[in-house]
Motif scaffolding. Sequence first.
Motif, mmCIF file in Angstrom:
data_model
loop_
_atom_site.group_PDB
_atom_site.id
_atom_site.type_symbol
_atom_site.label_atom_id
_atom_site.label_comp_id
_atom_site.label_asym_id
_atom_site.label_seq_id
_atom_site.Cartn_x
_atom_site.Cartn_y
_atom_site.Cartn_z
ATOM 1 N N VAL A 16 33.538 58.552 42.506
ATOM 2 C CA VAL A 16 33.639 58.136 43.917
ATOM 3 C C VAL A 16 32.957 56.767 44.091
ATOM 4 O O VAL A 16 33.530 55.827 44.664
ATOM 5 C CB VAL A 16 33.003 59.202 44.845
ATOM 6 N N ASP A 17 31.749 56.635 43.566
ATOM 7 C CA ASP A 17 31.038 55.349 43.647
ATOM 8 C C ASP A 17 31.848 54.244 42.960
ATOM 9 O O ASP A 17 31.907 53.108 43.435
ATOM 10 C CB ASP A 17 29.664 55.456 42.978
ATOM 11 N N ASN A 18 32.456 54.612 41.833
ATOM 12 C CA ASN A 18 33.262 53.629 41.087
ATOM 13 C C ASN A 18 34.433 53.107 41.915
ATOM 14 O O ASN A 18 34.739 51.905 41.892
ATOM 15 C CB ASN A 18 33.824 54.271 39.816
ATOM 16 N N LEU A 19 35.096 54.029 42.647
ATOM 17 C CA LEU A 19 36.261 53.587 43.429
ATOM 18 C C LEU A 19 35.806 52.697 44.586
ATOM 19 O O LEU A 19 36.429 51.665 44.874
ATOM 20 C CB LEU A 19 37.057 54.791 43.961
ATOM 21 N N ILE A 20 34.704 53.097 45.212
ATOM 22 C CA ILE A 20 34.179 52.273 46.320
ATOM 23 C C ILE A 20 33.834 50.875 45.781
ATOM 24 O O ILE A 20 34.187 49.853 46.373
ATOM 25 C CB ILE A 20 32.953 52.951 46.976
ATOM 26 N N ALA A 21 33.176 50.858 44.626
ATOM 27 C CA ALA A 21 32.803 49.555 44.031
ATOM 28 C C ALA A 21 34.048 48.723 43.723
ATOM 29 O O ALA A 21 34.096 47.512 43.999
ATOM 30 C CB ALA A 21 31.986 49.791 42.751
ATOM 31 N N ALA A 22 35.070 49.382 43.170
ATOM 32 C CA ALA A 22 36.283 48.631 42.790
ATOM 33 C C ALA A 22 36.981 48.054 44.018
ATOM 34 O O ALA A 22 37.452 46.910 43.998
ATOM 35 C CB ALA A 22 37.235 49.555 42.027
ATOM 36 N N LEU A 23 37.029 48.843 45.105
ATOM 37 C CA LEU A 23 37.787 48.382 46.281
ATOM 38 C C LEU A 23 36.975 47.459 47.190
ATOM 39 O O LEU A 23 37.521 46.853 48.111
ATOM 40 C CB LEU A 23 38.335 49.581 47.066
ATOM 41 N N THR A 24 35.660 47.380 46.932
ATOM 42 C CA THR A 24 34.852 46.445 47.741
ATOM 43 C C THR A 24 34.404 45.248 46.886
ATOM 44 O O THR A 24 33.573 44.450 47.329
ATOM 45 C CB THR A 24 33.604 47.152 48.329
ATOM 46 N N GLY A 25 34.908 45.169 45.699
ATOM 47 C CA GLY A 25 34.576 44.020 44.835
ATOM 48 C C GLY A 25 33.150 44.023 44.339
ATOM 49 O O GLY A 25 32.548 42.962 44.163
ATOM 50 N N ASN A 26 32.600 45.229 44.131
ATOM 51 C CA ASN A 26 31.190 45.322 43.706
ATOM 52 C C ASN A 26 31.010 46.022 42.363
ATOM 53 O O ASN A 26 30.023 46.714 42.155
ATOM 54 C CB ASN A 26 30.403 46.115 44.761
ATOM 55 N N VAL A 27 31.949 45.850 41.466
ATOM 56 C CA VAL A 27 31.859 46.559 40.186
ATOM 57 C C VAL A 27 30.768 45.945 39.317
ATOM 58 O O VAL A 27 30.748 44.736 39.086
ATOM 59 C CB VAL A 27 33.209 46.495 39.436
ATOM 60 N N LYS A 28 29.845 46.818 38.868
ATOM 61 C CA LYS A 28 28.775 46.326 37.989
ATOM 62 C C LYS A 28 28.867 46.975 36.619
ATOM 63 O O LYS A 28 28.409 46.420 35.631
ATOM 64 C CB LYS A 28 27.412 46.646 38.605
ATOM 65 N N GLU A 29 29.398 48.201 36.555
ATOM 66 C CA GLU A 29 29.472 48.923 35.282
ATOM 67 C C GLU A 29 30.635 49.906 35.326
ATOM 68 O O GLU A 29 31.262 50.098 36.362
ATOM 69 C CB GLU A 29 28.157 49.676 35.020
ATOM 70 N N PHE A 30 30.904 50.491 34.176
ATOM 71 C CA PHE A 30 31.889 51.575 34.032
ATOM 72 C C PHE A 30 33.340 51.135 34.232
ATOM 73 O O PHE A 30 34.183 51.944 34.616
ATOM 74 C CB PHE A 30 31.572 52.747 34.981
ATOM 75 N N CYS A 31 33.623 49.874 33.995
ATOM 76 C CA CYS A 31 35.001 49.408 34.104
ATOM 77 C C CYS A 31 35.598 49.329 32.692
ATOM 78 O O CYS A 31 35.020 48.716 31.798
ATOM 79 C CB CYS A 31 35.042 48.039 34.785
ATOM 80 N N VAL A 32 36.750 49.967 32.512
ATOM 81 C CA VAL A 32 37.407 50.009 31.197
ATOM 82 C C VAL A 32 37.995 48.641 30.843
ATOM 83 O O VAL A 32 38.019 48.248 29.673
ATOM 84 C CB VAL A 32 38.535 51.089 31.217
ATOM 85 N N ASN A 33 38.490 47.925 31.843
ATOM 86 C CA ASN A 33 39.149 46.632 31.599
ATOM 87 C C ASN A 33 38.479 45.516 32.427
ATOM 88 O O ASN A 33 39.091 44.946 33.334
ATOM 89 C CB ASN A 33 40.651 46.720 31.919
ATOM 90 N N PRO A 34 37.204 45.214 32.095
ATOM 91 C CA PRO A 34 36.442 44.275 32.944
ATOM 92 C C PRO A 34 37.055 42.881 33.017
ATOM 93 O O PRO A 34 36.723 42.100 33.921
ATOM 94 C CB PRO A 34 35.057 44.241 32.272
ATOM 95 N N GLU A 35 37.965 42.573 32.106
ATOM 96 C CA GLU A 35 38.587 41.240 32.146
ATOM 97 C C GLU A 35 39.314 40.991 33.469
ATOM 98 O O GLU A 35 39.440 39.845 33.888
ATOM 99 C CB GLU A 35 39.512 41.008 30.938
ATOM 100 N N VAL A 36 39.758 42.057 34.161
ATOM 101 C CA VAL A 36 40.480 41.844 35.424
ATOM 102 C C VAL A 36 39.535 41.377 36.534
ATOM 103 O O VAL A 36 39.969 40.806 37.525
ATOM 104 C CB VAL A 36 41.243 43.109 35.903
ATOM 105 N N LEU A 37 38.243 41.645 36.357
ATOM 106 C CA LEU A 37 37.280 41.297 37.413
ATOM 107 C C LEU A 37 37.033 39.799 37.467
ATOM 108 O O LEU A 37 36.622 39.270 38.490
ATOM 109 C CB LEU A 37 35.947 42.029 37.182
ATOM 110 N N LYS A 38 37.299 39.139 36.355
ATOM 111 C CA LYS A 38 37.021 37.688 36.295
ATOM 112 C C LYS A 38 38.125 36.881 36.945
ATOM 113 O O LYS A 38 37.976 35.711 37.211
ATOM 114 C CB LYS A 38 36.856 37.272 34.824
ATOM 115 N N LYS A 39 39.299 37.552 37.160
ATOM 116 C CA LYS A 39 40.449 36.787 37.676
ATOM 117 C C LYS A 39 40.236 36.369 39.111
ATOM 118 O O LYS A 39 39.564 37.041 39.869
ATOM 119 C CB LYS A 39 41.710 37.625 37.529
#
Length: 325
Positions: free
Chosen positions: A302-325
């Motif tokens: 749940v925390d992961n989804l909130i982080a992903a949709l609010t642009g706050n991902v710090k950990e637990f991302c399988v494909n972190p390369e997408v965050l740099k785009k």
Amino acid sequence: MKPSIVLYKKLPADLRQRLDQHFNVIEFNGMNSTTRPQILDALQQAEGLIGSNGKVDKELLDHAPRLRGVSTISVGFDNFDVEELTRRGIPLMHTPTVLTDTVADTMMTLVLATARRAVESAERVKAGEWNGSIGADWFGVDVHHKTMGILGMGRIGLALAKRAHLGFDMPILYTARRQHAEAENSFNARRCDLDTLLAESDFLCISLPHTDETFHMISREQLAKMKSSAILVNAGRGPVVDEEALIEALQTGVIHAAGLDVFEQEPLPKDSPLLKLPNVVALPHIGSATHETRYGMAACAVDNLIAALTGNVKEFCVNPEVLKK
Ligand SMILES: NC(=O)C1=CN([C@@H]2O[C@H](COP(=O)(O)OP(=O)(O)OC[C@H]3O[C@@H](n4cnc5c(N)ncnc54)[C@H](OP(=O)(O)O)[C@@H]3O)[C@@H](O)[C@H]2O)C=CC1
Ligand SMILES: O=CC(=O)O
């Protein structure tokens, strides 16, 4: 307006409320042949997707033009088309760490249960067969001081090495693509090639993910290289082991026994020969299945989804390369 998300797994009430605070939640009872078409429809509007045990493939993603984040309530992600998610710039979040110790406990349970024939003996007691002092036909084999071979020296492999080495005085061997200093320094683990692992292990414990590289990594040829007294434990993913070859090896005494939490097809078909073998302990994929750990995984997802949709991902991302785009 809150973003819409699709939820395809029942969550504890407080976690569901946490999702409701952030999103308009469209809930389904699992992803199966009945719910999948409905999920595809709901995904037309959805910006997030959260659940476990369902195929997230190109077909599904083609129905999800607004999707910005996906969160799986698992550490394994072999049922996700990561390449396609990455191509679309969608982060895939997962739940490592929180389940590591519980899965290692499950693996140790399988080691002990198979070696000491705990399930088989308990069934014989229930069947009224304990009628006097037991004989050698009830005996198992020792676990302590035997060699444990670990295939997949990641988080779970390391936690298993800790239990086996510190708790059971077992020498640890492992096969990995790279050296694992913590396993070597803390638990005296020795890295070796697969053939050596197969030849020297009394317990071959598999905690590998399912990938193109690991598919059927243990097949007829590899099983033939194991000791006839060896026990195979698999809590990684079923397809890492060629199940047909394993059944044959267990039926013909090529290896002694197997403790399995994962299978090529799950649920295990009711006519699987594995269910008829006394030297097999088969569990229904319960690696992380404790109340505490399953809650922790759901909370993390749940925390992961909130982080992903609010642009706050710090950990637990399988494909972190997408965050740099
Ligand atoms: N039964 C159950 O309920 C559960 C099963 N699992 C399964 O366990 C797996 C492992 O989880 P976890 O330990 O957290 O994951 P990690 O990513 O920490 O560990 C996986 C390890 O596998 C190794 N590996 C991958 N491919 C190969 C290869 N071709 N040859 C040798 N080693 C390889 C990796 O090696 P390297 O270090 O070189 O990258 C890594 O160390 C999950 O992917 C999942 O499939 C997980 C949780 C519960
Ligand atoms: O198999 C379970 C997982 O978390 O992966």
